[in-house]
Design a protein around this motif. Structure first.
Motif, PDB file in Angstrom:
ATOM      1  N   LEU A 171       0.830  -1.209   0.000  1.00 39.80           N
ATOM      2  CA  LEU A 171       0.000   0.000   0.000  1.00 39.80           C
ATOM      3  C   LEU A 171       0.868   1.265   0.000  1.00 39.80           C
ATOM      4  O   LEU A 171       0.582   2.224  -0.704  1.00 39.80           O
ATOM      5  CB  LEU A 171      -0.923   0.012   1.222  1.00 39.80           C
ATOM      6  N   CYS A 172       1.924   1.243   0.818  1.00 39.45           N
ATOM      7  CA  CYS A 172       2.811   2.410   0.882  1.00 39.45           C
ATOM      8  C   CYS A 172       3.456   2.665  -0.484  1.00 39.45           C
ATOM      9  O   CYS A 172       3.571   3.817  -0.926  1.00 39.45           O
ATOM     10  CB  CYS A 172       3.896   2.214   1.939  1.00 39.45           C
ATOM     11  N   ALA A 173       3.835   1.578  -1.143  1.00 38.78           N
ATOM     12  CA  ALA A 173       4.443   1.724  -2.467  1.00 38.78           C
ATOM     13  C   ALA A 173       3.420   2.280  -3.457  1.00 38.78           C
ATOM     14  O   ALA A 173       3.712   3.193  -4.232  1.00 38.78           O
ATOM     15  CB  ALA A 173       4.987   0.379  -2.948  1.00 38.78           C
ATOM     16  N   ALA A 174       2.198   1.766  -3.390  1.00 42.69           N
ATOM     17  CA  ALA A 174       1.159   2.190  -4.336  1.00 42.69           C
ATOM     18  C   ALA A 174       0.761   3.648  -4.116  1.00 42.69           C
ATOM     19  O   ALA A 174       0.407   4.355  -5.056  1.00 42.69           O
ATOM     20  CB  ALA A 174      -0.058   1.282  -4.217  1.00 42.69           C
ATOM     21  N   HIS A 175       0.778   4.088  -2.853  1.00 38.59           N
ATOM     22  CA  HIS A 175       0.317   5.443  -2.542  1.00 38.59           C
ATOM     23  C   HIS A 175       1.471   6.436  -2.376  1.00 38.59           C
ATOM     24  O   HIS A 175       1.249   7.602  -2.061  1.00 38.59           O
ATOM     25  CB  HIS A 175      -0.567   5.436  -1.292  1.00 38.59           C
ATOM     26  N   GLY A 176       2.703   5.947  -2.549  1.00 33.73           N
ATOM     27  CA  GLY A 176       3.846   6.847  -2.503  1.00 33.73           C
ATOM     28  C   GLY A 176       4.105   7.437  -1.129  1.00 33.73           C
ATOM     29  O   GLY A 176       4.613   8.543  -1.010  1.00 33.73           O
ATOM     30  N   GLY A 177       3.724   6.736  -0.089  1.00 32.57           N
ATOM     31  CA  GLY A 177       3.961   7.236   1.276  1.00 32.57           C
ATOM     32  C   GLY A 177       3.217   6.377   2.267  1.00 32.57           C
ATOM     33  O   GLY A 177       2.505   5.449   1.875  1.00 32.57           O
ATOM     34  N   PRO A 178       3.375   6.678   3.555  1.00 35.74           N
ATOM     35  CA  PRO A 178       2.731   5.839   4.572  1.00 35.74           C
ATOM     36  C   PRO A 178       1.200   5.935   4.550  1.00 35.74           C
ATOM     37  O   PRO A 178       0.656   6.969   4.185  1.00 35.74           O
ATOM     38  CB  PRO A 178       3.283   6.387   5.888  1.00 35.74           C
ATOM     39  N   VAL A 179       0.579   4.840   4.923  1.00 33.32           N
ATOM     40  CA  VAL A 179      -0.872   4.856   5.146  1.00 33.32           C
ATOM     41  C   VAL A 179      -1.095   5.016   6.651  1.00 33.32           C
ATOM     42  O   VAL A 179      -0.150   5.005   7.435  1.00 33.32           O
ATOM     43  CB  VAL A 179      -1.549   3.567   4.624  1.00 33.32           C
ATOM     44  N   MET A 180      -2.363   5.184   7.054  1.00 33.63           N
ATOM     45  CA  MET A 180      -2.674   5.304   8.479  1.00 33.63           C
ATOM     46  C   MET A 180      -3.828   4.372   8.825  1.00 33.63           C
ATOM     47  O   MET A 180      -4.632   4.018   7.958  1.00 33.63           O
ATOM     48  CB  MET A 180      -3.046   6.757   8.832  1.00 33.63           C
ATOM     49  N   PHE A 181      -3.870   3.958  10.079  1.00 34.41           N
ATOM     50  CA  PHE A 181      -4.945   3.076  10.541  1.00 34.41           C
ATOM     51  C   PHE A 181      -5.725   3.759  11.650  1.00 34.41           C
ATOM     52  O   PHE A 181      -5.129   4.427  12.501  1.00 34.41           O
ATOM     53  CB  PHE A 181      -4.372   1.756  11.075  1.00 34.41           C
ATOM     54  N   VAL A 182      -7.044   3.571  11.610  1.00 34.26           N
ATOM     55  CA  VAL A 182      -7.884   4.084  12.692  1.00 34.26           C
ATOM     56  C   VAL A 182      -8.825   2.953  13.103  1.00 34.26           C
ATOM     57  O   VAL A 182      -9.544   2.395  12.266  1.00 34.26           O
ATOM     58  CB  VAL A 182      -8.699   5.318  12.249  1.00 34.26           C
ATOM     59  N   GLN A 183      -8.780   2.599  14.382  1.00 35.24           N
ATOM     60  CA  GLN A 183      -9.624   1.502  14.866  1.00 35.24           C
ATOM     61  C   GLN A 183     -11.067   1.968  14.945  1.00 35.24           C
ATOM     62  O   GLN A 183     -11.372   2.956  15.598  1.00 35.24           O
ATOM     63  CB  GLN A 183      -9.148   1.058  16.252  1.00 35.24           C
ATOM     64  N   SER A 184     -11.983   1.240  14.277  1.00 30.51           N
ATOM     65  CA  SER A 184     -13.382   1.640  14.314  1.00 30.51           C
ATOM     66  C   SER A 184     -14.125   0.894  15.406  1.00 30.51           C
ATOM     67  O   SER A 184     -13.558   0.075  16.138  1.00 30.51           O
ATOM     68  CB  SER A 184     -14.033   1.407  12.956  1.00 30.51           C
ATOM     69  N   GLY A 185     -15.400   1.188  15.522  1.00 31.02           N
ATOM     70  CA  GLY A 185     -16.234   0.506  16.514  1.00 31.02           C
ATOM     71  C   GLY A 185     -17.688   0.630  16.109  1.00 31.02           C
ATOM     72  O   GLY A 185     -18.095   1.582  15.460  1.00 31.02           O
TER      73      GLY A 185
END
Lengths: 506, 127
Positions: B26-40
């Motif tokens: 994903l980082c390679a595809a988007h050219g940078g870091p992704v982020m995660f947010v825990q849902s509920g």
């Protein structure tokens, strides 16, 4: 009675190998030319192919909605109401077909879709057809010669994102007020349940002017986001989880448009000792009231997933409840004897199983269920999970997090004060249930529980005319009531002077 | 990113090899870091949502609970407390991602698992 599976001879439902998007009153292939296989949760086998649309398809749907919105918005309320009533009549006339399609797409038992989802969907259209006819503009006499007229005007084009648990009913909840108020809509169905709403379009698509209602299927990260971020929508409505809810508010903030959100819950269902004072119909109703956590296999935002039972009656009352739970019949969702169908997807049963494991590791006691049942034959690979009860305390994770499956967390309480404390010790505030023969107590509890809907001596009823929505992080707005019309309308104020005299300032 | 989110409680999230492979792709595809947010809550609740870096506007009530290969993992502070300040393992499974989350590859989505409470996740043990 058992309905034949969709697509087979004798079934009330035809299945095409492939479906398209419904845009501008026509079936349109996705611009991506990509399709995804839609699986039946009861068999884990394909039903049909569904578009895997992209952002360009949302643009096409928005083009169609914008082309339709002015004429629809200017139609008299009598004309709009007549169309909504025709939609309701068509839903009723195709009740079995839509009920079977909904069961097959989602997994819910056909006894529920026949008795609840489909007739309620029709009734919501009728309710809002009536509500819009009865709506009046308001006039305020500011003074003798200065009059404020308040007219309701449509917002224009709205985006509506539907969850997988009641694909048709949730669509009706959102569409009926939006269309009644004179808006055009672009709907994105949930990825696990993309098909039944297309069957609904086959039934009602011709009744609505082209472009007033558009349905686009595809991945949320692409088309859901494209819809919610679009500068061409005037409002967005969403039912789902909290992070997407916040993201939708964030996008809406960027475009300064209103949102309505319904975001889940962990609803307490409270049983006071006096429910067991007599062995009568009321006690029987209360027992069923606890077992209703298994309704729609627990895939309900208001699932009464925390049972709070007064300690004096715990053993006797839970004994009766567990007996009723053990009698729940699982299997073919198209058999009217089936009480619980499969979960909507493989990932849901994986999640449910992991929560049961978490509960047991936290020290909860497994009272019933906890596994995937062995349902053979055609349904051997279906996403079934047993109705499950874990006994523990409210600080456990299984008491705090919405599992969205047939898993009840049960605990006891000493008195009213403790019941209220446990009931409100949750991040959510969507629904609650209170059961007692003492109506002063049910009133006190009902007013003190921080939730938008407190069922009192009943549960899981969703009539049009009773407002539904969340406190706390469970959302914003009230559906299934005429007040939802305000969420789909602008207020136009004409402030009119009937005086000939100047103000005298310049 | 808010001050509170920057402080946070990093180090509560680990990732399986499959999750790290998906993150790298994903980082390679988007050219940078992704982020995660825990849902509920609701249909896709308890799934971690994966977005392009910076896509989700963090607020003062969000905690940074972990960093995996340069990608931040966030959680609402009240939710974090309600769930007993869990240690999470990021993994991938078959299935469609919920909400507007990026997929973890074709036909895959991210999930979070909780480490066994017997070790360190129970609220009682944290107290």
């Amino acid at each position: 009675m058992k309905y034949e599976s969709p697509g087979r001879p004798g079934s009330p439902v035809d299945v095409a190998p492939r479906y398209e998007n419904f845009i501008g009153g026509k079936w349109q292939a996705p611009t991506t030319d990509q399709y995804a296989v839609n699986l039946c949760p009861a068999t884990a086998k394909p039903i049909c192919e569904i578009p895997r649309s992209g952002a360009a398809d949302i643009e096409l749907a928005l083009d169609a909605a914008h082309a339709a919105k002015d004429k629809w918005g200017e139609a008299s309320t009598a004309e709009r109401a007549a169309v909504l009533n025709k939609v309701a009549d068509a839903i009723d006339a195709h009740r079995e077909e839509l009920a079977v399609a909904e069961s097959w797409d989602n997994g819910k038992p056909v006894r529920e879709t026949l008795a609840a989802d489909i007739p309620l969907a029709a009734d919501h259209f009728r309710y809002f057809a009536a509500a819009i006819r009865a709506e009046e503009s308001e006039i305020t006499e500011i003074d003798k010669n200065l009059i404020a007229y308040h007219f309701h005007e449509p917002l224009g084009v709205v985006g509506q994102i539907i969850p997988f648990n009641f694909p048709l009913l949730m669509a009706a909840w959102k569409l009926a007020p939006a269309l009644a108020a004179g808006n055009a809509s672009v709907i994105k169905p949930a990825s696990p349940t993309p098909w039944s709403i297309l069957k609904l379009m086959e039934v009602v698509g011709d009744l609505l002017p082209a472009g007033v209602l558009n349905v686009v299927n595809g991945p949320g990260a692409e088309i859901g986001k494209a819809l919610a971020t679009s500068r061409r929508i005037a409002k967005v409505a969403f039912t789902g989880e909290t992070v997407t809810g916040r993201l939708i508010m964030q996008y809406a903030a960027e475009n300064i448009i209103p949102v309505t959100l319904e975001l889940g819950g962990k609803s307490p269902n409270i049983f006071f000792a006096d429910v067991a004072a007599h062995d009568d119909d009321f006690l029987d109703k209360a027992v069923e009231g606890l077992v209703l956590y298994a309704f729609n296999k627990g895939e309900v935002c208001t699932c009464p997933s925390r049972a709070l039972v007064q300690e004096d009656i715990y053993e006797e009352f839970m004994g009766r409840c567990l007996e009723r739970i053990r009698a729940i019949k699982q299997g073919d969702p198209l058999d009217t004897d089936t009480m619980m169908g499969p979960q909507v997807s493989r990932q849901q049963i994986d999640k449910i199983a992991s929560y049961v494991e978490i509960g047991l590791k936290e020290g909860a006691e497994l009272l019933v269920g906890g596994h995937r049942p062995g349902i053979g034959g055609e349904f051997a690979d279906g996403y079934f999970f047993e109705p499950t009860v874990l006994k523990g305390h409210n600080r456990m994770r299984v008491f705090q997090e919405e599992i969205f499956g047939p898993v009840l967390a049960v605990t006891t309480f000493k008195d009213e004060a403790e019941a209220l404390e446990i009931a409100n010790d949750t991040l959510y505030g969507l629904g609650a249930g209170v059961w007692s023969r003492d109506t002063s107590r049910t009133y006190r509890m009902g007013r003190a529980i921080k939730a938008g809907r407190v069922w009192t001596n009943c549960y899981h009823q969703y009539p049009a005319g009773a407002a539904f929505g969340g406190y706390k992080i469970s959302g914003i707005g009230r559906e299934t009531h005429k007040m939802m019309l305000e969420h789909y309308s602008q207020t136009k104020n004409l402030l009119v002077s009937y005086s000939d005299k100047p103000l005298g300032l310049f | 990113m808010s001050e509170k989110a920057e402080r946070g409680t990093p180090g509560r999230v680990t990732a399986t090899r499959a999750a790290r492979r998906a993150i790298a792709a994903l980082c390679a595809a988007h050219g940078g870091p992704v982020m995660f947010v825990q849902s509920g809550g609701c249909c896709d609740g308890s799934d971690p949502m994966c977005f392009e870096g910076g896509e989700f506007a963090l607020g003062g009530g969000d905690l940074l609970v972990g960093v995996v290969d340069g990608c931040t993992f966030h959680m609402d502070a009240d939710q974090y407390q309600a769930l007993g300040r869990p240690f999470l393992v990021l993994d991938v499974e078959e299935g469609t991602p919920g909400g507007f989350s990026l997929a973890a590859g074709d036909g895959l989505h991210f999930v979070t698992r909780v480490e066994a409470p017997g070790n360190r996740t129970s609220r009682g043990a944290d107290r």
